[in-house]
Design an enzyme around this catalytic site. Structure first.
Site, PDB file in Angstrom:
ATOM      1  N   LYS A 175      28.371  13.222 -11.279  1.00 42.14           N
ATOM      2  CA  LYS A 175      28.827  13.433 -10.202  1.00 42.14           C
ATOM      3  C   LYS A 175      27.847  13.339  -9.070  1.00 42.14           C
ATOM      4  O   LYS A 175      28.255  14.276  -8.902  1.00 42.14           O
ATOM      5  CB  LYS A 175      29.866  13.547 -10.038  1.00 42.14           C
ATOM      6  CG  LYS A 175      30.821  13.209  -9.031  1.00 42.14           C
ATOM      7  CD  LYS A 175      31.826  15.179  -8.793  1.00 42.14           C
ATOM      8  CE  LYS A 175      31.548  15.887  -8.222  1.00 42.14           C
ATOM      9  NZ  LYS A 175      31.374  15.989  -6.388  1.00 42.14           N
ATOM     10  N   GLY A 229      25.471  23.940  -6.033  1.00 39.41           N
ATOM     11  CA  GLY A 229      26.201  24.337  -5.401  1.00 39.41           C
ATOM     12  C   GLY A 229      26.812  25.259  -4.690  1.00 39.41           C
ATOM     13  O   GLY A 229      26.100  26.398  -4.988  1.00 39.41           O
ATOM     14  N   THR A 233      32.417  26.886  -5.306  1.00 44.19           N
ATOM     15  CA  THR A 233      32.816  26.179  -6.173  1.00 44.19           C
ATOM     16  C   THR A 233      32.224  26.285  -7.260  1.00 44.19           C
ATOM     17  O   THR A 233      33.032  26.385  -8.812  1.00 44.19           O
ATOM     18  CB  THR A 233      32.032  24.900  -5.663  1.00 44.19           C
ATOM     19  OG1 THR A 233      32.508  24.452  -4.137  1.00 44.19           O
ATOM     20  CG2 THR A 233      32.349  23.716  -6.547  1.00 44.19           C
ATOM     21  N   GLY A 234      31.107  26.714  -7.911  1.00 46.56           N
ATOM     22  CA  GLY A 234      31.186  27.647  -8.752  1.00 46.56           C
ATOM     23  C   GLY A 234      31.689  28.458 -10.146  1.00 46.56           C
ATOM     24  O   GLY A 234      32.698  28.004 -11.289  1.00 46.56           O
ATOM     25  N   GLU A 251      23.869  26.868 -10.757  1.00 49.29           N
ATOM     26  CA  GLU A 251      22.478  27.386  -9.751  1.00 49.29           C
ATOM     27  C   GLU A 251      23.095  27.391  -8.598  1.00 49.29           C
ATOM     28  O   GLU A 251      23.577  26.541  -7.765  1.00 49.29           O
ATOM     29  CB  GLU A 251      21.233  26.766  -9.746  1.00 49.29           C
ATOM     30  CG  GLU A 251      20.788  26.938  -8.556  1.00 49.29           C
ATOM     31  CD  GLU A 251      19.232  26.679  -8.431  1.00 49.29           C
ATOM     32  OE1 GLU A 251      18.229  26.810  -8.704  1.00 49.29           O
ATOM     33  OE2 GLU A 251      19.644  25.758  -7.340  1.00 49.29           O
ATOM     34  N   CYS A 285      19.164  26.344  -1.129  1.00 50.49           N
ATOM     35  CA  CYS A 285      20.150  27.507  -1.066  1.00 50.49           C
ATOM     36  C   CYS A 285      18.388  28.764  -1.576  1.00 50.49           C
ATOM     37  O   CYS A 285      18.381  30.233  -1.753  1.00 50.49           O
ATOM     38  CB  CYS A 285      19.985  27.854  -2.438  1.00 50.49           C
ATOM     39  SG  CYS A 285      19.751  26.762  -3.892  1.00 50.49           S
ATOM     40  N   GLU A 384      26.117  32.957   2.612  1.00 53.36           N
ATOM     41  CA  GLU A 384      24.939  31.727   2.988  1.00 53.36           C
ATOM     42  C   GLU A 384      26.055  31.604   3.922  1.00 53.36           C
ATOM     43  O   GLU A 384      26.640  30.235   4.184  1.00 53.36           O
ATOM     44  CB  GLU A 384      24.972  31.059   1.724  1.00 53.36           C
ATOM     45  CG  GLU A 384      23.783  30.270   1.475  1.00 53.36           C
ATOM     46  CD  GLU A 384      23.649  29.373   0.335  1.00 53.36           C
ATOM     47  OE1 GLU A 384      22.307  29.039  -0.178  1.00 53.36           O
ATOM     48  OE2 GLU A 384      25.052  29.034  -0.454  1.00 53.36           O
TER      49      GLU A 384
END
Length: 483
Positions: A175, A229, A233-234, A251, A285, A384
């Protein structure tokens, strides 16, 4: 006759598939429309996963390491042939400097060739637990891997998951990020052109809101999710994958501290951290986002970094004079501007970032920001920010430096600047982070594993361990004389 803009379609079963809806892709530096893409659907994602499952279970891919190596070399060769086109698309669609785009592309090619080499040496082990009793620990592919790719490095971050997945013997469904569909389409064209690749091994379905990602995470045909990401979301992926107990390679976010001791070479530190903080406009990141500086040198270091940040020329990635490119889109520019105001309220702005005027006013540009802050609990320290905004915090001794470096839920990367090897060793051991750079920042390459502690994720990418998330261990037991 007006030239037709390119369109990125879905790729399922070795065929390009368009859909009724079309979404635009734009240049973040100019706002110009670059092309379009066909959003996928839950049904198309499910179809791709089923084909990948059938290919894995009925084809010879999983048991053919030499074929897998050959395919990976073919992918790398075709990407190298197309590298200038890929770089041009990264500059236009992602906003990076051309040098950054070239580094990303060549890094992805290197990664692919690295895993081509490893594909033929996936090793197990054998133990003789008693005379004539043998336990064979075989390493086998985990199954179908879904790879969810972010927009900030759409070539490197695709291949660093796809290459080990293919090397391990998995089939895959990708995706891509909706912000960078044309870049992804060109890489997929390289993959499509590989003569040795069986049709059902690699599929790609464009996102449609969150529908495609949700379908992948819920699918019973998918065994592994490899996601790069945000931590937020993880966590959602982890929760949604729980009913099917998928293996996860995540990650996630980072808040990389750079510890600068009072004996550091400040010329080296300033040079490394300017690049380490502002590469990809801070949208990476592992970017250096917190400067932790010994109080004895804080004023000197701050003055050096202010001068270095002020000297950075912001502009389009296509301009050779530019030293920092654009953000990914205008909403990101708005968010960064709001964060700068917050930094002024909660701390002291040493250098206030600005939205440039003139020819850059309509692009997603913002200049670097540097601010002092003492509150470890501030969201500016804890969250972040994903842009060219960096905090300066001070410490008095080694223990305080380590405490502040670890005062975040993230643990992806950090750096330490000192001439004292013993102190460098102690500090790198004490900081809970997946990567520690000594007297430099931001060195990434195929051979060296990366990954996070804490809420920076699960698993490792790059290096031999990058294969582990795509492999299972099977124990086969044999007693001599019974066969």
């Amino acid at each position: 006759m007006e030239a037709q803009l390119p369109r990125a379609d879905n790729y399922v079963g070795g065929e390009w598939i368009s859909t009724d809806n079309v979404a635009q892709s734009t240049n973040p530096a100019t706002g110009a429309v670059l092309g379009s893409y066909s959003p996928g659907s839950r049904a198309l994602a499910d179809q791709a996963a089923r084909l990948a499952r059938t290919t894995f279970e009925e084809g010879s891919w999983a048991a053919s390491p030499r074929l897998r190596a050959a395919v990976l070399f073919e992918i790398a060769d075709r990407m190298e042939e197309a590298k200038d086109e890929i770089v041009d698309l990264i500059v236009a669609e992602n906003g990076k400097l051309r040098a950054e785009a070239m580094g990303e592309t060549m890094g992805a090619i290197s990664e692919t060739r690295y895993y081509a080499g490893l594909a033929r040496t996936v090793l197990g082990r054998t133990i003789e637990t008693a005379p004539g009793n043998f336990s064979m620990m075989n390493r086998e592919p985990a199954g179908v891997a879904a790879i969810i790719v972010p927009w900030n490095a759409p070539v490197t971050l695709l291949l660093r998951s796809l290459a080990p997945a293919l090397a391990a013997g998995c089939t895959t469904v990708i995706k891509p990020a909706p912000q960078t569909p044309l870049i992804h389409r060109r890489v997929m064209q390289c993959i499509h052109e590989c003569p040795s690749l069986p049709k059902g091994v690699v599929h790609s379905v464009n996102e449609n809101g969150i529908e495609v990602g949700q379908a992948m995470v819920a699918s019973n045909d998918i065994d592994v999710i490899s996601f790069t990401g945000s931590s937020a979301t993880g966590k959602l992926i982890m929760a949604a994958a729980a009913p099917t107990l998928k293996r996860l390679s995540l990650e996630l976010g980072g808040k990389a501290p750079a510890v600068i001791y009072d004996d550091a070479d400040l010329d080296v530190a300033a040079r490394e951290l300017t690049r380490g903080a502002l590469v990809m406009a801070g949208q990476i990141c592992v970017a250096a986002t917190r400067f932790l500086v010994h109080e004895k040198i804080a004023d000197d270091f701050t003055a050096r970094m202010k001068a270095a940040f002020e000297a950075v020329r912001v502009g389009p990635g296509s301009d050779p004079a530019s030293q920092m490119g654009s953000l990914i889109d205008m909403p990101s520019r708005k968010r960064q501007a709001e964060l700068i105001e917050q930094a002024g309220d909660e701390g002291e702005l040493v250098l206030r970032g600005q939205v440039p005027g003139g020819d850059l006013a309509n692009g997603a540009f913002i200049t670097p920001t540097l601010f002092r802050i003492d509150d470890l609990a501030s969201p500016l320290v804890q969250e972040e920010l994903f842009g060219p905004i960096v905090s300066i915090e001070t410490f008095g001794d080694e223990a305080e430096a380590v405490h502040k470096a670890n005062a975040s839920r993230y643990g992806l990367a950090a750096s330490v600047f000192t001439r004292d090897l013993a102190r460098a060793t102690r500090t790198s051991r004490a900081i809970r982070s997946g990567t520690i750079w000594l007297n430099c920042h931001g060195r990434l390459f195929a051979e060296g594993e990366t990954g996070g502690f804490g809420q920076s994720g699960l698993g490792r990418l790059h290096g031999p361990e990058g294969l582990d998330d795509f492999l299972e261990t099977k124990h086969v037991y044999l007693e001599a004389g019974r066969i």
